[in-house]
Design a protein around this motif. Structure first.
Motif, PDB file in Angstrom:
ATOM      1  N   THR A 142       0.824  -1.193   0.000  1.00 27.51           N
ATOM      2  CA  THR A 142       0.000   0.000   0.000  1.00 27.51           C
ATOM      3  C   THR A 142       0.866   1.252   0.000  1.00 27.51           C
ATOM      4  O   THR A 142       2.067   1.192   0.287  1.00 27.51           O
ATOM      5  N   GLN A 143       0.235   2.376  -0.297  1.00 27.85           N
ATOM      6  CA  GLN A 143       0.939   3.652  -0.285  1.00 27.85           C
ATOM      7  C   GLN A 143       1.059   4.232   1.117  1.00 27.85           C
ATOM      8  O   GLN A 143       1.794   5.196   1.325  1.00 27.85           O
ATOM      9  N   GLN A 144       0.364   3.636   2.078  1.00 26.56           N
ATOM     10  CA  GLN A 144       0.372   4.135   3.442  1.00 26.56           C
ATOM     11  C   GLN A 144       1.351   3.330   4.303  1.00 26.56           C
ATOM     12  O   GLN A 144       1.560   2.135   4.068  1.00 26.56           O
ATOM     13  N   PRO A 145       1.922   3.945   5.340  1.00 26.28           N
ATOM     14  CA  PRO A 145       2.887   3.246   6.213  1.00 26.28           C
ATOM     15  C   PRO A 145       2.177   2.419   7.273  1.00 26.28           C
ATOM     16  O   PRO A 145       2.257   2.705   8.476  1.00 26.28           O
ATOM     17  N   VAL A 146       1.463   1.386   6.844  1.00 30.09           N
ATOM     18  CA  VAL A 146       0.626   0.598   7.743  1.00 30.09           C
ATOM     19  C   VAL A 146       0.961  -0.882   7.601  1.00 30.09           C
ATOM     20  O   VAL A 146       1.847  -1.275   6.847  1.00 30.09           O
ATOM     21  N   GLY A 147       0.215  -1.718   8.314  1.00 35.72           N
ATOM     22  CA  GLY A 147       0.369  -3.156   8.215  1.00 35.72           C
ATOM     23  C   GLY A 147       1.035  -3.753   9.432  1.00 35.72           C
ATOM     24  O   GLY A 147       1.307  -3.068  10.428  1.00 35.72           O
ATOM     25  N   GLU A 148       1.299  -5.050   9.330  1.00 35.95           N
ATOM     26  CA  GLU A 148       1.963  -5.744  10.432  1.00 35.95           C
ATOM     27  C   GLU A 148       2.862  -6.836   9.866  1.00 35.95           C
ATOM     28  O   GLU A 148       2.618  -7.380   8.782  1.00 35.95           O
ATOM     29  N   ILE A 149       3.919  -7.149  10.606  1.00 36.07           N
ATOM     30  CA  ILE A 149       4.871  -8.191  10.202  1.00 36.07           C
ATOM     31  C   ILE A 149       5.051  -9.153  11.366  1.00 36.07           C
ATOM     32  O   ILE A 149       5.272  -8.728  12.506  1.00 36.07           O
ATOM     33  N   ARG A 150       4.984 -10.461  11.075  1.00 32.07           N
ATOM     34  CA  ARG A 150       5.259 -11.483  12.080  1.00 32.07           C
ATOM     35  C   ARG A 150       6.406 -12.359  11.600  1.00 32.07           C
ATOM     36  O   ARG A 150       6.471 -12.736  10.428  1.00 32.07           O
ATOM     37  N   LEU A 151       7.295 -12.694  12.515  1.00 37.67           N
ATOM     38  CA  LEU A 151       8.391 -13.614  12.254  1.00 37.67           C
ATOM     39  C   LEU A 151       8.127 -14.894  13.038  1.00 37.67           C
ATOM     40  O   LEU A 151       7.870 -14.851  14.244  1.00 37.67           O
ATOM     41  N   VAL A 152       8.140 -16.012  12.323  1.00 43.36           N
ATOM     42  CA  VAL A 152       7.936 -17.304  12.961  1.00 43.36           C
ATOM     43  C   VAL A 152       9.173 -18.163  12.714  1.00 43.36           C
ATOM     44  O   VAL A 152       9.591 -18.356  11.560  1.00 43.36           O
ATOM     45  N   ASP A 153       9.780 -18.646  13.803  1.00 40.93           N
ATOM     46  CA  ASP A 153      10.948 -19.528  13.679  1.00 40.93           C
ATOM     47  C   ASP A 153      10.940 -20.529  14.824  1.00 40.93           C
ATOM     48  O   ASP A 153       9.920 -20.665  15.529  1.00 40.93           O
ATOM     49  N   ALA A 154      12.041 -21.213  15.019  1.00 45.95           N
ATOM     50  CA  ALA A 154      12.093 -22.257  16.045  1.00 45.95           C
ATOM     51  C   ALA A 154      11.844 -21.702  17.445  1.00 45.95           C
ATOM     52  O   ALA A 154      11.416 -22.437  18.348  1.00 45.95           O
ATOM     53  N   GLY A 155      12.089 -20.429  17.623  1.00 48.31           N
ATOM     54  CA  GLY A 155      11.882 -19.812  18.931  1.00 48.31           C
ATOM     55  C   GLY A 155      10.458 -19.375  19.179  1.00 48.31           C
ATOM     56  O   GLY A 155      10.134 -18.892  20.273  1.00 48.31           O
ATOM     57  N   GLY A 156       9.593 -19.503  18.173  1.00 49.78           N
ATOM     58  CA  GLY A 156       8.212 -19.094  18.330  1.00 49.78           C
ATOM     59  C   GLY A 156       7.813 -18.000  17.360  1.00 49.78           C
ATOM     60  O   GLY A 156       8.383 -17.878  16.266  1.00 49.78           O
ATOM     61  N   GLU A 157       6.860 -17.194  17.764  1.00 49.00           N
ATOM     62  CA  GLU A 157       6.304 -16.151  16.912  1.00 49.00           C
ATOM     63  C   GLU A 157       6.483 -14.796  17.571  1.00 49.00           C
ATOM     64  O   GLU A 157       6.270 -14.641  18.772  1.00 49.00           O
ATOM     65  N   SER A 158       6.888 -13.795  16.769  1.00 43.17           N
ATOM     66  CA  SER A 158       7.084 -12.457  17.326  1.00 43.17           C
ATOM     67  C   SER A 158       6.693 -11.397  16.314  1.00 43.17           C
ATOM     68  O   SER A 158       6.791 -11.612  15.101  1.00 43.17           O
ATOM     69  N   ASP A 159       6.225 -10.258  16.827  1.00 46.33           N
ATOM     70  CA  ASP A 159       5.917  -9.122  15.971  1.00 46.33           C
ATOM     71  C   ASP A 159       7.205  -8.385  15.629  1.00 46.33           C
ATOM     72  O   ASP A 159       8.106  -8.250  16.475  1.00 46.33           O
TER      73      ASP A 159
END
Length: 333
Positions: free
Chosen positions: A256-273
């Protein structure tokens, strides 16, 4: 820097004029429109001193340093070539041109003239995408095995027109959105698609042009990329995912053209924002362009980036038409 706008467009009034004016010492001095009445109204609404209907007259102003081109796609090449010949730096909307040959000519002409030439690929300027790129380049998800882009949206009614009914002006979802996704994938993976397969069609909006397309791209590293672009999906949301040997990145509502959204990282250590900066995408793009003109860096997306995103889009359209795997021709770049 003094800017001339070639095209009285919504993206200019909604994003780029503001971004230009945030740069130190920058001003917008004129706008070009094929319709004198519309150009005059646009100039008045956006506090621009002059409006033109003749490109040569606009470019004859020796005090103009740079132009921003946001006309319909078939006009980009002749307008850019005229601006380059006049010694102006150029920021051009995507896709750069209707053909790869024209895009290559534009970039080579700018190099020969010694002016900065950039493509307005806004997504690579988003804090979300900069954060994703950092995760990938730092090895947080290991070797990237696959990526998925979902960029199927509902094209707002005020943006339809030629985008859904005029192939001669560059209409269709492939030149409108696939080029963005091609640039974004190239930005994150630092490599260029080798070949593609695709299917395109109409799903309720296209009038002589495709309004939906799905494709799969092969990368030199072996990474596989799946993309979906459409003008007709009102509730799908957008996003991008990268899946690697050590983890996965899930980014939602970031195309999008707006500075929005969310990112999640999932690895062996679990899930994090994953946090990211929420700066204005166009402010960053114009800042880097201005620095490049002042011989202090490079634009966020240069002319070669524009050539390569166009090349991928052309290969997707060709593959959709032929039903075969098509190699991507980058025009020698």
């Amino acid at each position: 820097m003094r800017w001339a706008l070639i095209g009285a467009s919504r993206i200019a009034s909604g994003y780029v004029i503001d971004a230009i004016r945030t740069q130190d010492g920058a001003e917008v001095c004129s706008v070009l429109s094929s319709n004198a009445e519309r150009g005059a109204a646009f100039a008045q609404e956006n506090a621009i001193p002059e409006s033109f209907t003749d490109l040569d007259a606009q470019l004859a102003d020796d005090t103009v340093d740079a132009v921003y081109i946001s006309t319909t796609n078939e006009k980009h090449h002749p307008q850019a070539m005229a601006a380059i010949a006049a010694g102006k730096h150029v920021l051009c909307e995507k896709p750069l041109a209707m053909t790869l040959e024209d895009a290559v000519e534009m970039v080579r002409a700018a190099r020969e003239k010694g002016v900065v030439f950039a493509t307005n690929h806004h997504l690579r300027n988003a804090g979300s995408h900069l954060a994703i790129r950092d995760l990938i380049s730092s090895g947080r998800i290991g070797s990237v095995l696959s990526a998925r882009v979902f960029h199927a949206v509902n094209l707002p009614e005020h943006l339809r027109g030629w985008r859904i009914n005029d192939a001669s002006a560059g209409g269709g979802v492939i030149p409108d959105i696939v080029v963005h996704d091609a640039d974004t994938i190239r930005f994150h993976l630092s490599e260029d698609p080798v070949d593609v397969v695709a299917k395109a069609g109409t799903s309720g909006m296209g009038e002589g042009v495709e309004d939906s397309v799905m494709s799969v791209w092969s990368m030199p590293s072996g990474t596989m990329v799946q993309t979906h672009e459409s003008f007709t999906h009102g509730f799908a949301g957008t996003g991008i995912e990268f899946h690697g040997t050590e983890g996965s990145i899930f980014a939602r509502n970031v195309m999008t053209q707006q500075p929005v959204g969310e990112i999640r990282l999932v690895d062996a250590g679990g899930e994090s924002d994953v946090p990211f900066e929420t700066h204005n995408l166009y402010h960053r793009a114009l800042s880097l362009f201005t620095d490049a003109v002042r011989v202090n860096g490079t634009p966020s997306a240069d002319g070669v980036d524009g050539i390569k995103s166009l090349a991928v889009a052309h290969a997707v359209r060709l593959a959709a038409q032929s039903g075969k795997t098509e190699r991507v021709d980058y025009g020698g770049f």
